[in-house]
Write an enzyme that holds these catalytic residues in place. Structure first.
Site, PDB file in Angstrom:
ATOM      1  CG  ASP A 295      -2.195   0.865   0.910  1.00  0.00           C
ATOM      2  OD1 ASP A 295      -2.143   1.682  -0.031  1.00  0.00           O
ATOM      3  OD2 ASP A 295      -3.204   0.753   1.631  1.00  0.00           O
TER       4      ASP A 295
HETATM    5  C1  BGC Z   1      -5.073   3.216   0.140  1.00  0.00           C
HETATM    6  C2  BGC Z   1      -5.202   2.173  -0.944  1.00  0.00           C
HETATM    7  C3  BGC Z   1      -5.115   2.823  -2.302  1.00  0.00           C
HETATM    8  C4  BGC Z   1      -3.819   3.585  -2.395  1.00  0.00           C
HETATM    9  C5  BGC Z   1      -3.611   4.251  -3.733  1.00  0.00           C
HETATM   10  C6  BGC Z   1      -3.890   4.122  -0.054  1.00  0.00           C
HETATM   11  O1  BGC Z   1      -3.910   5.215   0.805  1.00  0.00           O
HETATM   12  O2  BGC Z   1      -4.994   2.575   1.399  1.00  0.00           O
HETATM   13  O3  BGC Z   1      -6.417   1.478  -0.794  1.00  0.00           O
HETATM   14  O4  BGC Z   1      -5.231   1.867  -3.305  1.00  0.00           O
HETATM   15  O5  BGC Z   1      -3.812   4.585  -1.384  1.00  0.00           O
HETATM   16  O6  BGC Z   1      -4.457   5.294  -3.949  1.00  0.00           O
END
Ligand code: BGC
Length: 765
Positions: A295
């Site tokens: 993530d």
């Molecule tokens: C989130 C993810 C997301 C990623 C990209 C993160 O802050 O937890 O679910 O896919 O950002 O935007």
């Protein structure tokens, strides 16, 4: 990009790459078979420098969520030329992405195409209901179709990869991200996970209008302590395997192309550095071969977790755990080289990670044609097309849940004089929820707009975000002059989502004062809830005869709600998470064990309950009413086969005894009282949304086998014994009960699918 330029760019890229014999099958229109992929990937890895390998393992943000492409400046382009980036997220648009791809394939040494990613969660331009709302449809086929539209739109805009579906089970409504998932139940969650994956990817990733899907956030992000986003998950292995992991296993069975690790830690080990979870369980035991991405910034955050002492250690930890691609933290790019110098055993893991990333690119056909996804001409026609809007309307209508309807307050008479009260009734921004991709709020039809042709007085009253109460007087005036008040209340879209955990899940802002003032008029009220999580509204809804749950329904929000209000459509959505009475009741979920002192309404002491609150949720999991009435009858439980092929056919007839055509969601629960264990009082193991004409009947058959009753005790075990069968209209509205005897005891192999991940075959006659 105009087609001529696009073609020229592609030919130039083809010539360059073909000349170097790096991509022997480049000109072939058909996507290469997997042996060719293997060879291609091996050849490429053999030619890559360490810096280029680390580049492939690096995903950078090309923009921010609301400012896509904004970071693609000259420095970024240079980095692409140097082969020091493998993927971009938060980018979009057929033209800009073709230009960027052109630089990667024409101007970098090895010409490896980039992967373009975005969170296309519930629509790209045409916005569908938020995932929690979509789950309320109890209609995986509808969820598949909604995801299909999103993939068709996003891929024509040049994207290859979506960070969806989010398949975290959530039992604590304080957690803001419940809005992104399918709620509290692992069986429903598994079915919604596979439906969305099929919608995004289809069964042919080599088609042009697909998106690589991403099962996230592996493995128990939804179990964050106290519902606080990013917080630890401290849960038993039994709960992990029976509740939180099934949707991830179902995702693999559906062929999901990528996984994302979570931000949080699980039983003391951050998932992004968790080799037991990613390398041993996901890869070795489940046999998952696809790409794993961290993530956002999560590799570097291993330092803040305290799991790594510095970024070098963090890079090594994540790589050892099995994380292939670093989303945005650049820890692999900046620090892995040092880690490799200190520990040569890491080197093969780098090649493995690069190989998985290149395979994902090959599976999407990007080595055959790096420009196959975007199409600037079609983009204009496809985004937000009428056809897509029609799907959004259907999806929105399907997701509405009728929670209460005393005295048949709904549907409304068509000539009713209406007071429409509450700022959310005209809040186009909230209709499209969080993760709105390229959704436009001015393309949403609010409830106010949808009711324009009727006799309606609109008074916003108050807003969930604004403390002002000066609008209450006008709202009361409007109510006094109306036959019925549509009182719209709930959350602003930004009250739920990432980093939007709430310690109090009551009505935000001054809305309760508005409700009290309207109630005091004595006019009949229909409450219309808009929210991204279950809210605790026992007191607020007290005495209100009709309550509709409408989530954030997307661009077609208003027309869908109007259809239900006026009876054009009978509602059939069901709650994917129970609605608690108060915040103090959460976490709460239907599939709990009975305890030694089961909750007893006649006992305020010595029973598993709060002594200051009624037992159970205000509205339970699976609850949802209809304008029609249904009779359940003729349950049969018939064993078939034996030994390894033993199964049971569980059938029931559902008759629409009313004068309306309507859908009904039939639900199958089991309870497996197993010697020595306290099992949940009910567990969902099947459901079917049936369209039944007035006076008509349908017979639904669920096929269960022993793997459906397996329990996790250090491994999946099937234990012999009596299994209770319950068929009904909600987790608390059980209409038919039966029993079956499971004679068999055995262990389930690690590759087999058991419990809630296991698909139940459903046939309808
Ligand atoms: C989130 C993810 C997301 C990623 C990209 C993160 O802050 O937890 O679910 O896919 O950002 O935007």
């Amino acid at each position: 990009m105009n087609p001529v330029i696009k073609r020229r760019a592609f030919l130039a890229a083809s010539a360059l790459l073909a000349a170097s014999t790096r991509f022997p099958a480049l000109a072939a229109s058909k996507v290469a078979a997997s042996e060719e992929h293997e060879q291609r990937v091996r050849d490429l890895i053999a030619q890559m420098s360490l810096a280029e390998k680390l580049g492939q393992m690096t995903q950078l943000a090309g923009g921010r969520q609301k400012a896509l492409n904004s970071r693609i400046d000259d420095a970024a382009l240079d980095r692409v030329r140097q082969g020091r980036v493998g993927s971009y997220l938060h980018v979009a648009g057929a033209e800009p992405l073709a230009r960027l791809q052109c630089i990667a394939v024409e101007e970098s040494r090895l010409g490896i195409p980039l992967l373009f990613a975005m969170d296309v969660v519930h629509g790209y331009r045409t916005i569908m209901p938020v995932p929690l709302g979509m789950a309320a449809s109890f209609d995986p086929e509808m969820a598949r179709r909604a995801a299909r539209v999103a993939a068709v739109e996003a891929s024509v805009s040049g994207l290859h990869w979506t960070f969806a579906p989010m398949i975290d089970i959530a039992r604590d409504a304080r957690w803001g991200r419940v809005v992104e998932g399918a709620g509290e139940d692992p069986y429903l969650g598994s079915r919604m996970a596979e439906a969305q994956i099929l919608g995004f990817q289809t069964d042919d990733l080599a088609s042009k209008d697909v998106l690589l899907a991403c099962a996230k956030h592996f493995g128990a992000y939804g179990a964050a302590d106290g519902g606080r986003d990013y917080d630890r998950a401290d849960i038993s292995n039994e709960t992990l395997h029976e509740v939180y992991l099934p949707p991830f296993q179902a995702a693999i069975a559906a062929g999901v192309g990528s996984f994302m690790t979570a931000f949080n830690e699980l039983n003391g080990v951050p998932t992004t550095g968790n080799a037991d979870l990613v390398r041993s369980l996901l890869r070795d035991q489940w046999g998952y071969q696809g790409l794993v991405v961290s993530d956002w910034n999560a590799i570097l955050e291993l330092v803040a977790h305290g799991a790594a002492s510095d970024p070098v250690e963090a890079a090594a930890l994540a790589l050892r755990a099995g994380v292939d691609m670093d989303m945005t933290s650049e820890t692999y790019a900046d620090h892995l080289e040092k880690a490799l110098a200190a520990d040569h055993t890491l080197l093969p893991l780098v090649d493995e990670a690069v190989s998985r990333i290149l395979h994902a690119k090959a599976r999407l056909g990007l080595f055959d044609d790096p420009f196959r996804f975007g199409d600037a001409e079609r983009e204009k026609l496809v985004l937000g097309s009428q056809e897509h809007r029609a799907v959004a309307r259907e999806a929105a209508t399907c997701s509405i849940v009728l929670l209460r309807n005393e005295g048949n307050a709904l549907p409304l008479r068509s000539d009713a004089r209406i007071a429409l009260v509450g700022a959310l009734a005209d809040d186009a921004s909230s209709t499209i929820g969080s993760w709105r991709a390229r959704g436009q709020m001015d393309e949403s039809i609010t409830l106010r707009a949808a009711l324009e042709s009727r006799t309606v007085t609109y008074a916003p009253g108050v807003s969930p975000r604004d403390p002002g109460t000066s609008g209450i007087a006008a709202a009361v005036e409007a109510a006094r002059n109306a036959d019925v008040v549509l009182l719209v209340m709930g959350e602003d879209f930004d009250h739920s989502g990432e980093a939007r955990s709430r310690s109090d899940i009551g009505l935000p802002g001054p809305q309760k004062r508005l409700v009290d003032a309207i109630r005091a008029t004595g006019k009949p009220i229909v409450a219309i809830l808009m929210n991204g999580r279950p809210l605790a509204l026992e007191e607020v809804l007290d005495g209100i005869p009709a309550v509709l749950e409408t989530w954030f329904l997307g661009n077609e929000s208003g027309p869908a709600i109007a259809d239900v209000l006026f009876g054009e459509v009978s509602p059939a959505g069901r709650l994917p998470m129970g609605m608690p009475r108060s915040t103090g009741q959460v976490p709460q979920y239907y599939a709990h064990p009975p305890t030694g002192r089961p909750a007893n309404p006649d006992l305020s002491k010595d029973s598993a309950r709060y002594h200051d609150a009624a037992i159970g949720p205000l509205f339970p999991f699976g609850h949802g009413l209809s304008y029609a009435e249904f009779r359940y009858s003729d349950l049969s439980v018939v064993p078939q086969g034996k030994g390894g092929s033993l199964a049971w056919k569980i059938a029931a007839t559902v008759t629409n005894t009313s004068a309306r055509d309507a859908d009904e969601v039939v639900q199958l629960y089991i309870r497996a009282p197993v010697a020595g264990l306290a099992r949940p009082v009910k567990e969902l193991r099947g459901f079917a949304r049936l369209a039944i004409r007035s006076g008509g009947a349908r017979r639904v058959t669920f096929t269960l086998d022993p793997e459906h009753f397996a329990v996790w005790r250090g491994g999946w075990q099937i234990l012999p014994g009596s299994v209770e069968i319950m068929v009904g209209a909600s987790s608390e509205d059980i209409r038919l009960r039966g029993r079956l005897e499971n004679p068999e005891a055995r262990e389930v192999g690690p590759g087999e699918i058991a419990g809630a991940a296991r698909l139940t075959t459903v046939t309808v006659a």
